[in-house]
Design an enzyme around this catalytic site. Sequence first.
Site, short mmCIF file in Angstrom:
data_model
loop_
_atom_site.label_atom_id
_atom_site.label_comp_id
_atom_site.label_asym_id
_atom_site.label_seq_id
_atom_site.Cartn_x
_atom_site.Cartn_y
_atom_site.Cartn_z
N ASP A 43 0.85 -1.20 0.00
CA ASP A 43 0.00 0.00 0.00
C ASP A 43 0.88 1.24 0.00
OD1 ASP A 43 -2.94 1.05 0.57
OD2 ASP A 43 -1.55 2.25 1.76
N TYR A 48 3.21 9.76 -0.69
CA TYR A 48 4.22 9.23 0.23
C TYR A 48 5.64 9.44 -0.30
CZ TYR A 48 0.26 6.59 2.24
OH TYR A 48 -0.94 6.22 2.79
N LYS A 73 -2.44 5.68 -4.63
CA LYS A 73 -3.54 6.63 -4.41
C LYS A 73 -3.27 7.94 -5.12
CE LYS A 73 -3.65 4.69 0.24
NZ LYS A 73 -2.24 4.56 0.63
N HIS A 110 -7.29 9.59 -2.68
CA HIS A 110 -6.69 9.59 -1.33
C HIS A 110 -7.57 10.28 -0.28
CE1 HIS A 110 -2.43 9.30 0.57
NE2 HIS A 110 -3.36 9.13 1.49
P1 NAD Z 1 0.16 1.62 11.93
O1 NAD Z 1 -1.06 1.56 12.79
O2 NAD Z 1 0.41 0.56 10.94
O3 NAD Z 1 1.37 1.77 12.92
C1 NAD Z 1 2.69 1.70 12.52
C2 NAD Z 1 3.58 1.92 13.74
O4 NAD Z 1 3.20 1.01 14.78
C3 NAD Z 1 5.04 1.60 13.44
O5 NAD Z 1 5.71 2.74 12.96
C4 NAD Z 1 5.55 1.15 14.78
O6 NAD Z 1 5.88 2.26 15.57
C5 NAD Z 1 4.35 0.47 15.40
N1 NAD Z 1 4.32 -1.00 15.18
C6 NAD Z 1 4.08 -1.66 14.03
N2 NAD Z 1 4.10 -3.00 14.23
C7 NAD Z 1 4.35 -3.16 15.54
C8 NAD Z 1 4.49 -4.31 16.35
N3 NAD Z 1 4.36 -5.54 15.87
N4 NAD Z 1 4.76 -4.12 17.67
C9 NAD Z 1 4.89 -2.87 18.20
N5 NAD Z 1 4.76 -1.76 17.47
C10 NAD Z 1 4.49 -1.90 16.15
O7 NAD Z 1 0.15 3.08 11.27
P2 NAD Z 1 0.42 3.73 9.85
O8 NAD Z 1 1.78 3.44 9.34
O9 NAD Z 1 0.00 5.14 10.00
O10 NAD Z 1 -0.66 3.03 8.91
C11 NAD Z 1 -0.38 1.87 8.15
C12 NAD Z 1 -0.51 2.15 6.66
O11 NAD Z 1 -1.79 2.70 6.37
C13 NAD Z 1 0.44 3.22 6.14
O12 NAD Z 1 1.77 2.76 6.01
C14 NAD Z 1 -0.22 3.58 4.84
O13 NAD Z 1 0.07 2.60 3.86
C15 NAD Z 1 -1.69 3.55 5.24
N6 NAD Z 1 -2.22 4.89 5.58
C16 NAD Z 1 -3.15 5.44 4.76
C17 NAD Z 1 -3.67 6.69 5.02
C18 NAD Z 1 -4.71 7.27 4.12
O14 NAD Z 1 -5.03 8.47 4.24
N7 NAD Z 1 -5.27 6.50 3.21
C19 NAD Z 1 -3.24 7.42 6.14
C20 NAD Z 1 -2.28 6.84 6.98
C21 NAD Z 1 -1.79 5.57 6.70
#
Ligand code: NAD
Length: 276
Positions: A43, A48, A73, A110
């Site tokens: 994704d 990004y 997106k 997006h």
């Molecule tokens: P997430 O909820 O996936 O959290 C990621 C963070 O959680 C990591 O940086 C790390 O600090 C922690 N983490 C991950 N795995 C862990 C584990 N096993 N144990 C402990 N801590 C852990 O948050 P995100 O990155 O904001 O969201 C995931 C994906 O969603 C993004 O990479 C992106 O692809 C998508 N996204 C989309 C939008 C949108 O507007 N469409 C916005 C934000 C994110």
Amino acid sequence: METVTLNNGVEMPILGFGVYQIPGDQTQEAVEAALAAGYRHLDTAASYGNEEAVGAAIKAVGLPREELFVTTKLWIQHNPTGTVEDDTRRAFASSLARLGLDRVDLYLIHWPIPSRDRYVETWKALGRIHGDGRARAIGVSNFEIPHLLRLFDETSVVPAVNQVELHPRLAQRDLRAFHAEHGILTEAWSPLAQGAVLDDPAIVEIADRRGKTPAQVVLRWHLQLGNVVIPKSVTPARVAENIALFDFELRDDELAAIDRLDAGGRIGPDPERFAG
Ligand code: NAD
């Protein structure tokens, strides 16, 4: 990897690897590691700034294209000077070029950015991209019920997916029910609330009891709700942990304990107000 069938028949892996906020110079390595760990769904997004690195990883790993599910997106603010059709086509072509692909599996708007009032026309432009076969499925992100209702009223294509902020503190019950009623797949971004829910006592208690990590418990809750999840991590042990979800099932009382954490709390912007 288990899949879900979208409303146009396309199969989507229920778990993917999100690359938001992975710096450009780390993205290729992170994506290669995720693909080696078994992820088959990526994704990314034009905004990004790492589509090129995602594309480089896809090329380096060399999996058959049909084994991979790639989402990107549209940043609706991209070159907002031309017609919606021209801007959308140009942005899509740029994403494909950066990814080094001739099609994506899912292309999303997006954000709706209601203040610009371009999302209905943009959705029609995505419909034409889908018609050309260059996006196997199309959908939206950060759309709320009124935005979806406008698409229903003014166009003939129901989004395959709505990717929204969703985690135990923002369970999006009404939106999920609406999606279910209309055949839209719910995809959860920030499924772990960027880590903020992982020390919640209710989640830690379930994790300890089940011999799983808090992240696995939260991701399993999502899967049992029917959400597609795209957790992000650059730490190899976490990347592996976040995909090891298929050897246990939460009980109804465990699901209910997590449901009780819903407080309507967002990490990200309010989609109705966000202006890009
Ligand atoms: P997430 O909820 O996936 O959290 C990621 C963070 O959680 C990591 O940086 C790390 O600090 C922690 N983490 C991950 N795995 C862990 C584990 N096993 N144990 C402990 N801590 C852990 O948050 P995100 O990155 O904001 O969201 C995931 C994906 O969603 C993004 O990479 C992106 O692809 C998508 N996204 C989309 C939008 C949108 O507007 N469409 C916005 C934000 C994110």
